[in-house]
Design an enzyme around this catalytic site. Structure first.
Site, short mmCIF file in Angstrom:
data_model
loop_
_atom_site.label_atom_id
_atom_site.label_comp_id
_atom_site.label_asym_id
_atom_site.label_seq_id
_atom_site.Cartn_x
_atom_site.Cartn_y
_atom_site.Cartn_z
N GLU A 254 -29.40 13.78 -43.28
CA GLU A 254 -28.26 13.91 -42.36
C GLU A 254 -26.97 13.98 -43.16
O GLU A 254 -26.80 13.22 -44.10
CB GLU A 254 -28.21 12.72 -41.39
CG GLU A 254 -29.40 12.63 -40.46
CD GLU A 254 -29.28 11.47 -39.49
OE1 GLU A 254 -28.20 10.84 -39.42
OE2 GLU A 254 -30.27 11.18 -38.78
N ASP B 162 -32.63 13.02 -32.35
CA ASP B 162 -31.23 12.70 -32.61
C ASP B 162 -31.05 12.23 -34.05
O ASP B 162 -29.93 12.00 -34.48
CB ASP B 162 -30.75 11.62 -31.63
CG ASP B 162 -29.25 11.37 -31.73
OD1 ASP B 162 -28.49 12.36 -31.81
OD2 ASP B 162 -28.83 10.19 -31.71
N HIS C 6 -27.25 13.04 -34.26
CA HIS C 6 -27.19 11.58 -34.39
C HIS C 6 -25.98 11.02 -33.63
O HIS C 6 -25.09 10.39 -34.20
CB HIS C 6 -27.12 11.15 -35.86
CG HIS C 6 -27.59 9.74 -36.07
ND1 HIS C 6 -28.07 9.27 -37.27
CD2 HIS C 6 -27.65 8.67 -35.22
CE1 HIS C 6 -28.40 7.99 -37.16
NE2 HIS C 6 -28.15 7.61 -35.91
N ILE C 7 -26.00 11.21 -32.31
CA ILE C 7 -24.90 10.75 -31.46
C ILE C 7 -25.36 9.69 -30.48
O ILE C 7 -24.66 9.42 -29.49
CB ILE C 7 -24.25 11.92 -30.70
CG1 ILE C 7 -25.28 12.65 -29.82
CG2 ILE C 7 -23.56 12.87 -31.68
CD1 ILE C 7 -24.66 13.68 -28.89
N GLY C 8 -26.50 9.05 -30.75
CA GLY C 8 -27.00 8.06 -29.81
C GLY C 8 -26.02 6.96 -29.49
O GLY C 8 -25.91 6.51 -28.34
N ARG D 211 -34.74 6.44 -36.23
CA ARG D 211 -34.46 6.94 -37.57
C ARG D 211 -35.49 8.01 -37.91
O ARG D 211 -36.68 7.85 -37.64
CB ARG D 211 -34.51 5.82 -38.62
CG ARG D 211 -33.36 4.82 -38.54
CD ARG D 211 -32.02 5.45 -38.87
NE ARG D 211 -30.92 4.50 -38.85
CZ ARG D 211 -30.19 4.20 -37.78
NH1 ARG D 211 -30.46 4.76 -36.61
NH2 ARG D 211 -29.20 3.33 -37.87
N ARG E 254 -34.44 -4.76 -28.74
CA ARG E 254 -33.08 -4.68 -28.23
C ARG E 254 -32.79 -3.36 -27.53
O ARG E 254 -32.06 -3.33 -26.52
CB ARG E 254 -32.09 -4.87 -29.38
CG ARG E 254 -30.63 -4.87 -28.97
CD ARG E 254 -29.73 -5.12 -30.16
NE ARG E 254 -29.81 -4.07 -31.15
CZ ARG E 254 -29.08 -2.95 -31.13
NH1 ARG E 254 -28.20 -2.75 -30.16
NH2 ARG E 254 -29.20 -2.03 -32.07
#
Length: 321
Positions: free
Chosen positions: A268, A263, A287-289, A239, A158
């Site tokens: 986290e 990212d 972690h702003i993907g 991840r 995806r």
């Protein structure tokens, strides 16, 4: 006679935009809405903050809900997660306790766009050049462009497919591998299916686009990283635990690969003293993907729909074990 209204709590709204990303009016008709912006660091903090909540809204996998946490929240009746897959929630334990778990759907180009952006920023040294200009300097780094380079995609699904399309638009050759990828599945996307060994040996950039599972945990190890050329880069917007972080950090510190753009991480948010914060040849994002205004409007809008539907006795987008 007064009655106490049930509480809905929104967790981990880091940017403080949850309530402006959707119309929460239909929810406020039945629930008091509480928003928590700061991350809750452990189970005790989660329980203390949520012990009075009937509904909890979680943003992806920022806060875990294992069976032990769920057992300590007897008032919880609905858990809404953004996305339809959340490895941080023990859905089976929630279901067994009579807690409905609902999710949100929708696809986005946010992560593929960020992936390509991180590749360019890392390879062309955007971060150090920006810092140098602000400090009075001018032109210190040099790096390769994308055209003519080989991109190796781990996970042609995806997210991997749109990354391939974007890379091809920049003139990159794209190869891919995953445990179940076949040449027949890769061919319609103008992508060459290769072995895992070939992917690491041939790629100028490797990017990961697999969900985290027991099969994918530690999938990229020291042996794989050793096959990368010293001029190669690794990008992880998937991840953190999919990559052996210790092996990657060691390869960067030893200068065996050119750089890494991350990212996502094993822990986290990153602790203040985490070694990644001082790792060389890295571009680090928090972690702003998926964090865009468009995605948040879609997700929080569907969160409201989920709550209203559940309140009406017909839950939407139920996540099953």
């Amino acid at each position: 006679m007064t009655t106490t209204r049930p509480t809905l709590t929104v967790l981990d709204d880091y940017q403080g935009v949850a309530l402006t990303s959707a119309d929460w009016g239909p929810v406020r008709e039945s629930h008091d809405v509480v928003v928590l912006r700061d991350h809750l660091p452990d189970e005790d903090a989660v329980v203390a903050a949520l012990e009075g909540s009937e509904v909890v809204v979680v943003m992806r996998e920022r806060t875990p809900f294992p069976a032990s946490t769920l057992a300590r929240l007897p008032r919880l009746r609905l858990l809404v997660t953004t996305g339809m897959r959340n490895a941080a929630i023990d859905v089976g334990a929630a279901t067994a306790r009579g807690v409905t778990v609902s999710g949100t759907t929708g696809s986005s180009t946010a992560v593929p766009e960020l992936t390509i952006g991180m590749m360019i920023a890392l390879m062309r040294g955007f971060a150090p050049e920006d810092a140098a200009v602000r400090a009075g300097g001018w032109q210190h780094t040099i790096g390769p462009g994308l055209s003519g380079r080989t991109l190796g995609i781990i996970g042609l699904g995806r997210l991997g497919v749109p990354v391939a399309r974007l890379a091809q638009a920049f003139g990159m050759r794209v190869i891919a591998w995953s445990p179940n990828l076949t040449p027949e599945r890769a061919r319609p996307h103008q992508v060459e299916a290769v072995t895992k060994t070939e992917l690491f040996a041939q790629s100028d950039v490797v990017t990961l686009h697999l969900p985290l599972s027991e099969r994918s945990r530690g999938l990229v190890g020291a042996d794989d990283l050793a096959r990368l050329r010293p001029t190669a880069y690794l990008v992880n917007t998937s991840r953190g635990p999919i990559v052996d972080e210790a092996a990657l950090l060691e390869a960067l510190q030893a200068g065996r690969i050119a750089g890494a753009a991350l990212d996502v991480y094993e822990r986290e948010p990153l602790p203040a003293d985490d070694p990644w914060r001082s790792a060389p040849r890295t571009l680090l994002l928090p972690h702003i993907g998926y964090v865009t205004t468009d995605v948040y409007r879609e997700w929080y809008g569907q969160v409201v729909e989920d709550v209203v539907a559940w309140r009406g006795g017909e839950p939407l987008r139920v996540v099953t074990p």
